[in-house]
Design a protein around this motif. Structure first.
Motif, mmCIF file in Angstrom:
data_model
loop_
_atom_site.group_PDB
_atom_site.id
_atom_site.type_symbol
_atom_site.label_atom_id
_atom_site.label_comp_id
_atom_site.label_asym_id
_atom_site.label_seq_id
_atom_site.Cartn_x
_atom_site.Cartn_y
_atom_site.Cartn_z
ATOM 1 N N CYS A 114 0.848 -1.198 0.000
ATOM 2 C CA CYS A 114 0.000 0.000 0.000
ATOM 3 C C CYS A 114 0.885 1.250 0.000
ATOM 4 O O CYS A 114 1.803 1.374 0.829
ATOM 5 C CB CYS A 114 -0.900 -0.002 1.238
ATOM 6 N N HIS A 116 0.204 4.093 1.001
ATOM 7 C CA HIS A 116 -0.015 4.995 2.141
ATOM 8 C C HIS A 116 1.099 4.806 3.173
ATOM 9 O O HIS A 116 1.984 5.644 3.291
ATOM 10 C CB HIS A 116 -1.410 4.750 2.761
ATOM 11 N N LEU A 117 1.092 3.666 3.872
ATOM 12 C CA LEU A 117 2.136 3.446 4.881
ATOM 13 C C LEU A 117 2.758 2.058 4.779
ATOM 14 O O LEU A 117 3.392 1.597 5.725
ATOM 15 C CB LEU A 117 1.574 3.678 6.293
ATOM 16 N N GLY A 118 2.536 1.391 3.661
ATOM 17 C CA GLY A 118 3.289 0.163 3.412
ATOM 18 C C GLY A 118 2.667 -1.142 3.870
ATOM 19 O O GLY A 118 3.333 -2.178 3.850
ATOM 20 N N CYS A 119 1.418 -1.135 4.300
ATOM 21 C CA CYS A 119 0.773 -2.410 4.645
ATOM 22 C C CYS A 119 0.572 -3.239 3.374
ATOM 23 O O CYS A 119 0.684 -2.722 2.262
ATOM 24 C CB CYS A 119 -0.580 -2.162 5.314
ATOM 25 N N CYS A 132 -6.849 -2.319 1.612
ATOM 26 C CA CYS A 132 -5.776 -2.294 2.611
ATOM 27 C C CYS A 132 -6.380 -2.489 3.994
ATOM 28 O O CYS A 132 -7.294 -1.746 4.389
ATOM 29 C CB CYS A 132 -5.017 -0.962 2.539
ATOM 30 N N CYS A 134 -5.118 -1.850 6.838
ATOM 31 C CA CYS A 134 -4.644 -0.925 7.870
ATOM 32 C C CYS A 134 -5.526 0.312 8.033
ATOM 33 O O CYS A 134 -5.990 0.614 9.128
ATOM 34 C CB CYS A 134 -3.202 -0.525 7.587
ATOM 35 N N HIS A 135 -5.745 1.026 6.943
ATOM 36 C CA HIS A 135 -6.533 2.263 7.049
ATOM 37 C C HIS A 135 -7.615 2.335 5.987
ATOM 38 O O HIS A 135 -8.167 3.398 5.731
ATOM 39 C CB HIS A 135 -5.619 3.499 6.956
ATOM 40 N N GLY A 136 -7.882 1.230 5.324
ATOM 41 C CA GLY A 136 -9.044 1.162 4.437
ATOM 42 C C GLY A 136 -8.885 1.678 3.026
ATOM 43 O O GLY A 136 -9.871 1.800 2.294
ATOM 44 N N SER A 137 -7.686 1.969 2.586
ATOM 45 C CA SER A 137 -7.543 2.409 1.187
ATOM 46 C C SER A 137 -8.010 1.301 0.257
ATOM 47 O O SER A 137 -7.894 0.108 0.567
ATOM 48 C CB SER A 137 -6.076 2.738 0.870
ATOM 49 N N PRO A 149 -7.008 6.640 2.588
ATOM 50 C CA PRO A 149 -6.064 7.760 2.525
ATOM 51 C C PRO A 149 -4.924 7.629 1.500
ATOM 52 O O PRO A 149 -4.221 8.615 1.264
ATOM 53 C CB PRO A 149 -5.475 7.806 3.937
HETATM 54 S S1 FES Z 1 -1.221 1.611 4.931
HETATM 55 FE FE1 FES Z 1 -2.786 1.193 3.528
HETATM 56 S S2 FES Z 1 -4.291 2.653 3.978
HETATM 57 FE FE2 FES Z 1 -2.715 3.083 5.344
#
Ligand code: FES
Length: 178
Positions: A114, A116-119, A132, A134-137, A149
């Motif tokens: 991802c 965003h932050l790498g999940c 994702c 982690c934060h729903g992207s 996000p």
């Molecule tokens: S790491 Fe994927 S939405 Fe934040």
């Protein structure tokens, strides 16, 4: 020192000098020898897969299925359907192979990282999108972002299918997304 020993020594020294001169001459006359050793086969064979040097060359690493076995192209195509996204390990990060109409294995895979932050994103085959945890992207089936996000698409990885093998190449793939 006996004259016989001197002669032997002289012959040996002249042999060494001669060898050096010969080496220099050969290098000068056939610089391609050293050039061939310096060729980046990955680079060459991605651009010119039918070059003679690439006949036996397999680029990248084998794409591995969920049980860590190398994917076999024929086996994939005997069961896969257009629209499938198959998880593949092998590089440092997971990616998803893309099955196109035919069916055929696309020459790119979608990275599961991802932006965003790498999940690691999951493929939801029912909704035909990557989500994702982690934060729903969310990302559509091509990897384009459809909900934040995250603000950018999943990256793409080059895929080469050769000799029934599916190879992941650690090299950016830039498709025409227009
Ligand atoms: S790491 Fe994927 S939405 Fe934040």
């Amino acid at each position: 020192m006996h004259s016989k020993q001197r002669n032997t020594r002289r012959r040996f020294l002249s042999y060494l000098v001669g060898s050096g001169a010969t080496t220099v001459a050969v290098s000068w006359m056939w610089p391609a020898t050293s050039v061939a050793q310096d060729i980046d086969l990955e680079e060459l064979c991605l651009k010119y897969p039918y070059n003679a040097l690439c006949e036996d060359y397999l680029p990248g690493v084998a794409a591995l299925d969920e049980s860590d076995s190398p994917y076999e192209a024929a086996a994939i195509l005997s069961t896969a359907q257009a629209g499938d996204r198959l998880p593949a390990e092998g590089l440092s990060e997971k990616a998803y192979l893309v099955i196109e109409e035919g069916p055929a294995i696309a020459d790119y895979a979608i990275s599961a990282v991802c932006p965003h932050l790498g999940c690691t994103v999951d493929w939801n085959s029912t909704e035909q999108k990557f989500i994702c945890p982690c934060h729903g992207s969310q990302f559509d089936e091509t990897g384009d972002v459809s909900r934040g996000p995250a603000s950018s698409a999943l990256s793409l990885v080059t895929v080469v299918v050769k000799d029934d093998q599916v190879r992941l190449v650690d090299r950016a793939y830039t498709p025409d997304r227009s």
